[in-house]
Write an enzyme that holds these catalytic residues in place. Structure first.
Site, PDB file in Angstrom:
ATOM      1  N   SER A   1     -23.677  50.073 116.835  1.00 19.77           N
ATOM      2  CA  SER A   1     -24.321  49.281 115.576  1.00 19.77           C
ATOM      3  C   SER A   1     -23.518  47.882 115.487  1.00 19.77           C
ATOM      4  O   SER A   1     -23.183  47.239 116.411  1.00 19.77           O
ATOM      5  CB  SER A   1     -24.428  49.996 114.346  1.00 19.77           C
ATOM      6  OG  SER A   1     -25.359  49.421 113.619  1.00 19.77           O
TER       7      SER A   1
ATOM      8  N   ASP B   1     -35.332  52.388 118.346  1.00 17.62           N
ATOM      9  CA  ASP B   1     -34.246  51.768 117.414  1.00 17.62           C
ATOM     10  C   ASP B   1     -34.599  50.500 116.854  1.00 17.62           C
ATOM     11  O   ASP B   1     -34.795  49.441 117.792  1.00 17.62           O
ATOM     12  CB  ASP B   1     -33.009  51.977 118.306  1.00 17.62           C
ATOM     13  CG  ASP B   1     -31.580  51.633 117.304  1.00 17.62           C
ATOM     14  OD1 ASP B   1     -31.988  51.276 116.154  1.00 17.62           O
ATOM     15  OD2 ASP B   1     -30.587  51.702 117.909  1.00 17.62           O
TER      16      ASP B   1
END
Length: 675
Positions: free
Chosen positions: A447, A499
């Protein structure tokens, strides 16, 4: 849509948003009225207690008041259900009904107070059922009144004043450049919106000490957020309805998609073995990216035993921490890293949990299995990290050996520079390579950590030409095209399913806004039906909506008109609306495009997108390119596919050919315990 205008201002609620809350209150009020009628009928003529006369009058007036409120609510629900999102004409009487409903709160408040007085002074000798009924009525009245007050605070729009703000400061100079009153009003409204959002951010982050970095971040984020929907009159329910419709449209398109559309090989390495080798490496390095989250992720993965194990380790290894690591005191994070990665104390070179805006934790270790000096950067885990994520302006990032424009996400770029200075200036990498000079430098993260690791790798590439970077679920709006092409030599990005984060960039958000506007503009269903069907579809699945459209009954050119309320602060200069009439209409880009780093390994579920909770899941991995991630996909998995344990589970499933269940967490927990 547009936002309802009552009491001299625009509110964050539309005239078609009162169907569901009105129906709920109508149901409560009807049950309340029935119970009061039953009480009055069964005790009629027998109110012979001390305050019986007052009680009789109280119940009669309460029945009349409830009947008037019920009739008003029926009218509100009926009128609110008329028309469509883009056709508020049938709901033009809604403000008058809102005024009437607000007026009825006054006698209800008075009668609730009288009920309190009767219960406290005149209820002696009355039957318990009578006293309990009055107490219930009083409590219900106060609950509804308090709920109304909370609702007013929620839908209050600080930018909803209908008065035109005075042009001051830098925006007053717009008179010379933009002569039209609408342009002046637009720029002034933007300045007001920026100040409002900056105040909200300061209030939200009031617990954080203020410094120059935070003040700059607040200003940058306020400008970004305030500008996103500032040229529309969308209310939150409109956005929810648009997302529900968009998700169903995307599912319909996916059913018709050719499965061979995804690139089946790496642009630079066309052989299948390249993918299999990189999958093995990615599965190995992903556990280091998970470990960077420290004790929170370990406790999350091991909810029953994690806390006890970490407490035991902290009590017995506290002295060893200072001998084996440098930097800040790491408490139990060190033990979490060791347990997740399987490393020994002697393998750790440096670990830091220091966390500020633009400064994120990381650790450096020796990975003997892959013969690597490994730098693992933590992802988003705190409010300070969120501020770093949201500082999404572009910033120049000079990198040796790159021809072309070099710029990147400001917040992540500054975080990469912070770690770069720590690694180089503090001699951390020098220390690591003095122990293992033949090892290769590998940088990884998940991330926010993945984005930081990619930019850090670009900065270190000239010094360590053999370095590699494995970026798991990196943010989409990260680096310029030139940097992205350069990073393909040494960065592997791993993206799972739908995602959200790898697809999250300012241009993608602008595209999402345009698509939401197009969906709500074309659909001729009432909003409450869209939301109810959308909730059912998200939870239970079923067939996507057939998307009935108003385009058959009106000219397409009408969609180029702004969707703003007639009395809205903002006026008809929106490029968002001007682009509605055609997908191919040219739009002027307001933000520089940013791309995912490196080569992209795309992992998807192999099989139907919807399955039972305990059904087995298999994945497939293919090489892809950045065009696959130029739009945001709406899905229940858009958040779960970003979670580090889910990504690790998918990678291990691919490398060990072992299916996993997506739902029960116990399987992933027991599997990660043996890392």
């Amino acid at each position: 849509m547009p936002g309802m205008v009552v009491f001299g201002r625009r509110w964050g609620i539309a005239s078609d948003d009162l169907v569901l809350p009105g129906s709920f209150e109508l149901f409560i009020r009807f049950l309340w009225w029935i119970a009061t009628v039953v009480l009055y009928a069964t005790h009629k003529g027998r109110f012979d207690c001390t305050g019986g006369t007052v009680l009789h009058s109280y119940l009669v007036v309460l029945l009349i008041l409830l009947a008037v409120i019920i009739l008003t609510l029926c009218a509100i629900v009926y009128i609110s259900a008329q028309g469509t999102i883009m056709n508020p004409g049938p709901r033009r009487s809604m403000p008058a009904l809102v005024y009437l409903r607000a007026l009825l709160y006054i006698p209800e408040l008075v009668w609730a107070c009288l009920g309190v007085v009767w219960v406290s002074d005149n209820s002696g000798g009355c039957e318990p059922a009578e006293v309990g009924a009055v107490i219930g009525a009083v409590v219900a009245s106060w609950i509804i009144l308090l709920s109304m007050m909370v609702g007013v605070l929620i839908v209050f729009d600080p930018l909803g004043s209908l008065r035109k703000p005075a042009l001051t400061g830098e925006y007053s100079g717009m008179r010379d450049l933009e002569s039209s009153e609408s342009s002046q009003l637009f720029y002034t409204a933007r300045s007001v919106a920026v100040r409002v959002w900056e105040s909200r951010l300061r209030l939200l982050c009031c617990c954080l000490p203020q410094d120059d970095n935070k003040r700059a971040a607040f200003s940058s984020i306020a400008q970004l957020v305030s500008g996103f929907f500032s040229d529309t009159d969308l209310v939150p329910s409109d956005i929810a309805a648009g997302l529900a419709l968009l998700h169903q449209e995307q599912d319909k398109m996916e059913l018709c998609k050719d499965p061979d559309d995804v690139i089946s090989h790496s642009p630079s390495s066309p052989i299948r073995e390249d993918l299999e080798i990189e999958l093995e490496k990615a599965a190995h390095f992903m556990k280091f990216a998970v470990a960077a989250y420290g004790c929170p992720i370990y406790v999350y993965l091991n909810p029953l035993t994690g806390s006890c194990k970490l407490c035991w380790d902290c009590c017995h290894n506290r002295n060893a921490e200072y001998d084996l690591v440098g930097g800040d005191y790491v408490s139990c994070h060190l033990s979490s890293v060791l347990r997740i990665t399987g490393l020994q104390y002697r393998d750790l070179i440096y670990i830091s949990v220091h966390n500020q805006i633009f400064e994120i934790p990381f650790f450096v270790a020796l990975d003997h299995k892959r013969e690597a000096v490994l730098v693992s950067v933590r992802g988003t885990l705190s409010l300070k990290d969120v501020l770093t994520d949201l500082s999404a302006e572009c910033e120049n990032l000079p990198v040796d050996g790159v021809s072309g424009a070099c710029y990147a996400h400001k917040g992540i770029s500054q975080a990469a520079n912070y770690i770069f200075k720590k690694l180089v200036n503090d001699g951390i990498l020098t220390q690591a390579f003095s122990i293992a000079p033949e090892y290769r430098l590998v940088i990884t993260g998940h991330s926010l950590g993945a984005g930081t690791a990619s930019l850090l790798a670009a900065l270190l590439r000239s010094t360590y030409p053999t370095l590699l970077c494995y970026a798991f679920s990196p943010p989409g709006g990260l680096m310029s095209k030139a940097l992205a092409e350069y990073s393909k030599k040494f960065v592997i990005s791993v993206v799972l399913g739908k995602d959200l984060v790898p697809r999250l960039s300012i241009p993608n958000m602008e595209d999402l806004k345009k698509r939401i506007l197009k969906m709500v503009s074309n659909c001729n269903k009432p909003k409450y039906k869209i939301l109810l069907h959308g909730c059912w579809y998200e939870v239970f699945g079923g067939a996507p909506d057939d998307f009935p459209t108003e385009m058959e009954n009106r000219r397409e050119e009408a969609l180029s008109q702004p969707l703003l309320g007639e009395e809205s602060l903002l006026v008809q200069g929106s490029t968002s609306y001007q682009s509605l009439s055609s997908d191919d209409s040219p739009t002027r880009p307001t933000h520089l495009p940013l791309y995912l780093p490196g080569r992209i390994m795309y992992i998807t579920e192999d099989g139907p997108s919807r399955r039972h909770c305990f059904s087995q899941v298999r994945y497939r991995a293919e090489w892809s390119n950045e065009m696959e991630f130029r739009s945001i996909l709406i899905s229940p998995h858009m958040i779960t596919d970003h979670m580090p344990d889910v990504v690790l589970r998918a990678l291990r499933s691919l490398t060990r050919e072992r299916p996993f269940s997506l739902c029960p967490s116990s399987l992933s927990n027991s599997h990660l315990n043996v890392i």
